[in-house]
Design an enzyme around this catalytic site. Sequence first.
Site, PDB file in Angstrom:
ATOM      1  N   ARG A   1       0.831  -1.218   0.000  1.00 42.25           N
ATOM      2  CA  ARG A   1       0.000   0.000   0.000  1.00 42.25           C
ATOM      3  C   ARG A   1       0.858   1.257   0.000  1.00 42.25           C
ATOM      4  NH1 ARG A   1      -4.381  -2.450   4.286  1.00 42.25           N
ATOM      5  NH2 ARG A   1      -5.669  -3.468   2.703  1.00 42.25           N
TER       6      ARG A   1
ATOM      7  N   PHE B   1      -7.803  -1.457  -5.903  1.00 44.98           N
ATOM      8  CA  PHE B   1      -6.937  -2.595  -5.540  1.00 44.98           C
ATOM      9  C   PHE B   1      -6.085  -2.315  -4.291  1.00 44.98           C
ATOM     10  CE2 PHE B   1      -3.420  -1.977  -9.082  1.00 44.98           C
ATOM     11  CZ  PHE B   1      -3.088  -0.752  -8.552  1.00 44.98           C
ATOM     12  N   GLU B   2      -5.532  -3.393  -3.761  1.00 46.82           N
ATOM     13  CA  GLU B   2      -4.788  -3.390  -2.487  1.00 46.82           C
ATOM     14  C   GLU B   2      -5.647  -2.836  -1.349  1.00 46.82           C
ATOM     15  OE1 GLU B   2      -0.687  -2.427  -2.576  1.00 46.82           O
ATOM     16  OE2 GLU B   2      -0.457  -3.095  -4.636  1.00 46.82           O
ATOM     17  N   GLY B   3      -6.906  -3.241  -1.345  1.00 43.21           N
ATOM     18  CA  GLY B   3      -7.847  -2.818  -0.315  1.00 43.21           C
ATOM     19  C   GLY B   3      -8.770  -1.746  -0.853  1.00 43.21           C
TER      20      GLY B   3
END
Lengths: 554, 87
Positions: A266, A385-387
Amino acid sequence: MTDWLAQAADEGPALGRALALSGRDHDEHAAVQAFLPGLHGWLRDRLPSARIDREAMIPADVLSSASSLDLFGLTIPERFGGLGLSMSAAGEIIAGVARRDRSVAVCLGLHAGLGLRGLVHLAREDQRERWLPPMAAGEYIGAFAATEAGAGSHIAGVRTTARLAEDGMLVLDGEKIFVTNGGFARVFTILARTPGLGGHRHGWSLLLVTRGDPGFSIGREENKLGIRGSSTTAISFQGVKLPMDRIIGEPSGGIEAFREVLGWGRSLMAFGCVGMARAGLEMSLAHVTNRQQFGRPLIAFGQVRESIARMRLDVISMESLARLAGWHSARGLEFELLASAAKLYNSEAAWRTADRTVQCHGGSGYIEETGAARLLRDARITRIFEGANEVLRFRLGCAFLDQVLREGLTPPPLQSPGLTRHFAGMANAAADIEKACLRLKRELGLRLYREQLASAALGDAAAAWLALWATLARIDGEITTLPAMDQSAWLPLADFATRCLLRDIQDAISHALVADEELLVALGETPGGNPPGSLSGEEQIKTRVKPQSDFTLG
Amino acid sequence: MQTDNPSIEATVHALIAELAGVDAASIRNQDHLMQDLGLDSLQSMELLSRLSETYGVDPDMDEVMAAATVDAVISLIRDILARNMAA
């Protein structure tokens, strides 16, 4: 005071000076600055960005020339053939790539962060000796796979499972989707259930799987809206046999390991967003200073000037917040909360900046050839993406509330006399956040953890406050290292940052305090319009919120 | 609001099964919420939040944070209900 705030307060002016650097210290900053001209030359001469987007693939010669620049070894320790850069320094380089091409930046950033962090930080020495040198050289590109059809942000929903067989091997079955670099990666770090390992009946572990393992297969390339040149595929495992030394870190330690790896992923993504925003600012500035309307350049008009000013602020605040996460990481401090805040804040700001870029270009911004449309398409995925940002907002809000209720929220002092008013504004906003947390805890109690709206809005307040703190601390550092005659350029930015971000914080607090999930449920059942007798959002805010952190200039 | 203590265990198992995506029958009371069942701290809070609504109790935040196993969650709800009855 929270641990990371306490540490920052202990460091005093050193934190601000550190945030002014593109690296963990002056030596690394100098190394990055020496690296950048070669990078910019490569980006200018060897990266056919429009073609990469049009043909939806990164040419092999781009990847091989990236290897010769050591771009696959950014985060790998020098003893394994990498550059051994800190998160902030690697992030500065990823941002530089993203400024030119987001598909290549995602490929490199994924490799450096999610793809490598488990091996670099958690693996045993023999595993590192085996895998890191070819990954530093770009011979093996890394990928990371956690998402499944039934498990995105809900990690407990992961169904891919590795079971211990009688011969002592792990047998892996399952499928992952949306795997970045999936089409050409050689080394995959995956999250799988490992029942029984490490003494845990339902444990999860990080496993290393390679492209050549029998039973491993790769799906077709996804046809995406943006970052079209990056590779995104599904991967599947059918009875893949893995020796026990393919476990990265502790058996069944996957959930904790996942947090560490995700924090790096992140953070590097947040740096990539800085590059996107910088590209938007530069494109917009070039256009609005040249394009004439009504006999004047566009930049002469107040609304355009404001848009450019906010883009400039966004670039600095995004960079400062990402560096703040990097600063904590470099000191071995807890940084996952800051990484989440940086991912949330920076991806929203990247999207906002890309949208402003299209708007500044007028009709030509909607035409692919200017590059503004591609920037907008590329920026969109960062909020997903990535959460997904909705999940991050909620989780950040809950985590921030816990810390504020336990330890309070006191901003570390700034050194520069010229920033006294700005510090007061930030401190008042902290007091408002504390009061909002207390009130939400009193009114909602544990419901905060199952109803999302109030906690999510608090997450927005937290991200904006952290961005304000990082920005003012960074400006403090810039001012204290510059000669007096050069300091004045930073003060208008401090004014604008404080005014904009305090407004964002107050909006978020107001949203948190009037959040009414029952009203939304009722609206969902109402065929159009507001239910009779309900207050408008503005009326609710007027009746329930009295902010303290008014900030006026002069 | 439920007050039937023998059902607490079954209710806790059912809620965990829903949050963790596992079969309720596979859950054991000694399971660790995170390491065995994959519930992170936030999902554990959601579990306690839903249990407090079900049973009409208001556990202290520190007590909630300390409940790391299935057994600890069941005991926490039972203890609060017993305290409320005694009060």
